[in-house]
Design an enzyme around this catalytic site. Structure first.
Site, PDB file in Angstrom:
ATOM      1  N   HIS A 117       1.148  -1.245   0.044  1.00  0.00           N
ATOM      2  CA  HIS A 117      -0.304   0.234  -0.092  1.00  0.00           C
ATOM      3  C   HIS A 117       0.829   1.033   0.221  1.00  0.00           C
ATOM      4  O   HIS A 117       2.534   1.594   0.276  1.00  0.00           O
ATOM      5  CB  HIS A 117      -0.719   0.035   1.087  1.00  0.00           C
ATOM      6  CG  HIS A 117      -1.680  -1.258   1.470  1.00  0.00           C
ATOM      7  ND1 HIS A 117      -1.330  -2.123   2.515  1.00  0.00           N
ATOM      8  CD2 HIS A 117      -3.110  -1.639   1.531  1.00  0.00           C
ATOM      9  CE1 HIS A 117      -2.080  -2.587   2.706  1.00  0.00           C
ATOM     10  NE2 HIS A 117      -3.528  -2.311   2.165  1.00  0.00           N
ATOM     11  N   ASP A 177       2.437   2.112   3.587  1.00  0.00           N
ATOM     12  CA  ASP A 177       3.615   0.862   3.592  1.00  0.00           C
ATOM     13  C   ASP A 177       4.539   1.856   3.623  1.00  0.00           C
ATOM     14  O   ASP A 177       5.955   1.314   4.424  1.00  0.00           O
ATOM     15  CB  ASP A 177       3.585   0.125   3.569  1.00  0.00           C
ATOM     16  CG  ASP A 177       1.921  -0.986   3.729  1.00  0.00           C
ATOM     17  OD1 ASP A 177       1.472  -0.556   4.143  1.00  0.00           O
ATOM     18  OD2 ASP A 177       1.883  -2.204   2.336  1.00  0.00           O
ATOM     19  N   GLU A 236     -10.942  -7.436  -3.330  1.00  0.00           N
ATOM     20  CA  GLU A 236     -10.947  -8.127  -1.767  1.00  0.00           C
ATOM     21  C   GLU A 236     -12.317  -7.589  -0.836  1.00  0.00           C
ATOM     22  O   GLU A 236     -12.710  -7.071  -0.408  1.00  0.00           O
ATOM     23  CB  GLU A 236      -9.544  -7.479  -1.297  1.00  0.00           C
ATOM     24  CG  GLU A 236      -9.230  -8.785  -0.511  1.00  0.00           C
ATOM     25  CD  GLU A 236      -7.622  -8.408  -0.037  1.00  0.00           C
ATOM     26  OE1 GLU A 236      -6.991  -8.641  -0.277  1.00  0.00           O
ATOM     27  OE2 GLU A 236      -7.595  -9.063   1.393  1.00  0.00           O
ATOM     28  N   HIS A 251     -10.665 -14.267   4.966  1.00  0.00           N
ATOM     29  CA  HIS A 251     -11.356 -12.985   5.091  1.00  0.00           C
ATOM     30  C   HIS A 251     -13.128 -14.366   4.807  1.00  0.00           C
ATOM     31  O   HIS A 251     -14.223 -14.100   4.981  1.00  0.00           O
ATOM     32  CB  HIS A 251     -12.179 -12.551   4.143  1.00  0.00           C
ATOM     33  CG  HIS A 251     -10.646 -11.289   3.885  1.00  0.00           C
ATOM     34  ND1 HIS A 251     -10.926  -9.716   3.502  1.00  0.00           N
ATOM     35  CD2 HIS A 251     -10.382 -10.873   5.269  1.00  0.00           C
ATOM     36  CE1 HIS A 251      -8.942  -9.476   3.810  1.00  0.00           C
ATOM     37  NE2 HIS A 251      -9.329  -9.895   5.278  1.00  0.00           N
ATOM     38  N   ASP A 308     -10.390 -11.070  12.256  1.00  0.00           N
ATOM     39  CA  ASP A 308      -9.092 -11.202  11.371  1.00  0.00           C
ATOM     40  C   ASP A 308      -7.496 -11.208  11.536  1.00  0.00           C
ATOM     41  O   ASP A 308      -6.872 -10.120  12.025  1.00  0.00           O
ATOM     42  CB  ASP A 308      -9.019 -10.238  10.248  1.00  0.00           C
ATOM     43  CG  ASP A 308      -8.505 -10.222   8.841  1.00  0.00           C
ATOM     44  OD1 ASP A 308      -8.444 -11.228   8.633  1.00  0.00           O
ATOM     45  OD2 ASP A 308      -8.441  -9.641   7.479  1.00  0.00           O
TER      46      ASP A 308
HETATM   47  C1  XLS Z   1      -7.602  -6.488   5.400  1.00  0.00           C
HETATM   48  C2  XLS Z   1      -6.881  -7.017   4.013  1.00  0.00           C
HETATM   49  C3  XLS Z   1      -5.648  -5.638   3.378  1.00  0.00           C
HETATM   50  C4  XLS Z   1      -5.673  -6.185   2.118  1.00  0.00           C
HETATM   51  C5  XLS Z   1      -5.226  -4.924   1.234  1.00  0.00           C
HETATM   52  O1  XLS Z   1      -8.215  -7.077   5.961  1.00  0.00           O
HETATM   53  O2  XLS Z   1      -6.734  -7.625   4.092  1.00  0.00           O
HETATM   54  O3  XLS Z   1      -4.397  -6.192   4.163  1.00  0.00           O
HETATM   55  O4  XLS Z   1      -5.181  -6.980   1.682  1.00  0.00           O
HETATM   56  O5  XLS Z   1      -5.627  -4.018   1.905  1.00  0.00           O
HETATM   57 NI    NI Z   2      -5.669  -8.794   2.202  1.00  0.00          NI
HETATM   58 NI    NI Z   3      -7.694  -8.916   5.674  1.00  0.00          NI
END
Ligand code: XLS
Ligand code: NI
Ligand code: NI
Length: 435
Positions: free
Chosen positions: A99, A102, A230, A269, A305
């Site tokens: 990102h 980061d 995602e 997820h 998570d």
């Molecule tokens: C958070 C997400 C994140 C994505 C990228 O739960 O998994 O890490 O993969 O933004």
């Molecule tokens: Ni992710």
């Molecule tokens: Ni995640």
């Protein structure tokens, strides 16, 4: 060279009998599995955020990791990049993901943040000239900064929408410049806490508009990679819009984007959504959306998570079975969106976490390939549905039969179906022969 990983060797394949912690027992990049090198099947990626930016906090305590690159200057951002590329080299990682937040310090305003990003992207570019590691995907962090607390594309304030769109553009530019294979959108705060202050209809219209702009921009700059959404059902918001693969498909259909966007499916997820990982993979493949995976698992008891490294081979076998059946990765890959436990302080913990994860995936891949090559599972599944291959059944599916026709058919042929076993335990026993 930095001295962060001083004394740690480059990891090589030594085979299943090796007792050397710093070796691969199953991940052998050059070994051929179903006609393809293992490295090209798995396409492993290191996640910059968890490995290099995460300080080890939890809701009850802050930073546990003390990394020499923690801080908000460009010099420290370059040091972080040096260490990151050293780790990619130690692991022989073919890809990484990042990102914007980061890799660069946040600036005083948009212009400064973008300048910082561009400088680091150039620095990455120089490193990538001599490194084998490529970019699997880039993405924008539109969830950590307080300006995004009520969402990015789905924010009630159009200024935040604009800031988010501008940020996505800079991250797509960065990804394109580095030859990224995909661009990912995870809707980290695209959801809501309470309906009392939320207009669902407006927010999904806004999200659809943003995604359409992303797709337009991809074509405008000639980015050839895939745009990936995602899915995640909750966390950080109580109810996230991109709940799971099926929900994302409905959203894409609504905005006419189902041929433009695919999904990046994360194991954790899937679990949060009440699905298995393989369910989400099979669903994506069946809808033509399969793109890439985040291979971090959750703790099955905790309900959030936890982003742990994969270590369950039977789970990986069922996941890679679906990946192989989907035809394998094209632009996608296997991203370790996984973090150390906060007590795992040492540089070697970072290396060994990835070594174990890569080995677990490699074992899963090999088991999945063996199951496919054996063919029994697919043959038994095909046999279960064989009735649908008949001429009469195909006419039903083509819409050439009405309910009235079915009634006449049942009466005239004297149809009186007998249930047949689903043979679940037999199939589970079969899988256990391979894992
Ligand atoms: C958070 C997400 C994140 C994505 C990228 O739960 O998994 O890490 O993969 O933004
Ligand atoms: Ni992710
Ligand atoms: Ni995640």
């Amino acid at each position: 060279m930095t001295d962060f990983f001083a004394g740690l060797p480059k990891i090589a394949y030594e085979g299943p009998d090796s007792t050397n912690d710093f070796s691969f027992r199953h991940y052998n990049p050059d070994e051929t599995v179903m006609g393809k090198r293992m490295e090209d099947h798995l396409r492993f990626a290191i996640a910059y955020w968890h490995s290099f930016a995460w300080p080890g906090g939890d809701p009850f305590g802050g930073q546990t990791f003390q990394r020499p690159w923690f801080g908000d200057t460009m010099d420290l951002a370059r040091l972080k990049a040096d260490v990151a590329f050293e780790m990619f080299d130690i692991l022989g990682a073919p890809f990484f993901c990042f990102h914007d937040a980061d890799v660069r310090p946040e600036g005083a305003d948009f212009a400064e943040s973008t300048r910082n990003l561009e400088e680091i992207v150039d620095y990455f570019g120089q490193k990538m000239e001599t490194s084998k590691t490529k970019l699997l995907w880039g993405t924008a962090n539109l969830f950590s900064h307080r300006r995004f607390m009520s969402g990015a594309a789905t924010n009630p304030d159009p200024d935040v929408f604009a800031y988010a769109g501008a940020t996505i553009k800079t991250c797509m530019d960065a990804t394109h410049k580095l030859g990224g294979a995909n661009y990912v959108l995870w809707g980290g705060r695209e959801g809501y806490e309470t309906l009392l202050n939320t207009d669902l209809s407006r927010e999904s219209e806004q999200a659809g508009r943003m995604l359409s702009m992303v797709v337009d921009y991809k074509h405008k700059i000639g980015f050839k990679g895939a745009i990936l959404i995602e899915p995640k059902p909750q966390e950080p918001t109580k109810h996230q819009y991109d709940y799971d693969v099926a929900t994302v498909y409905g959203f894409l259909k609504r905005f006419g984007l189902e041929n433009e966007v695919k999904v990046n499916i994360e194991q954790g997820h899937a679990i949060l959504a009440g699905h298995s990982f393989e369910h989400e993979l099979a669903m994506a493949s069946s809808l033509g959306l399969f793109g890439s995976i985040d291979i971090n698992r959750n703790d099955y008891q905790s309900g959030w998570d936890t982003d742990q490294f994969p270590n369950n081979v039977p789970e990986m076998a069922l996941a890679f079975y679906e990946v192989l059946k989907a035809g394998g990765f094209t632009t996608g890959g296997t991203n370790f969106d996984a973090k150390l436990r906060r007590q795992s302080l040492d540089p070697e913990d970072l290396i060994l976490a990835h070594v174990g994860g890569m080995d677990a995936c490699a074992r899963g891949l090999k088991a999945a390939a063996a199951m496919l090559e054996d063919g029994t599972l697919e043959a038994l599944r095909a046999e279960r549905y064989a009735g649908w291959d008949s001429d009469e059944s195909q006419k039903i599916l083509r819409g050439e039969r009405s309910l009235g026709d079915l009634e006449s058919h049942v009466r005239s042929a004297g149809i009186n179906p007998e249930p047949r076993s689903g043979r679940q335990e037999r199939l589970e026993n079969l899988v256990n022969r391979f894992v």
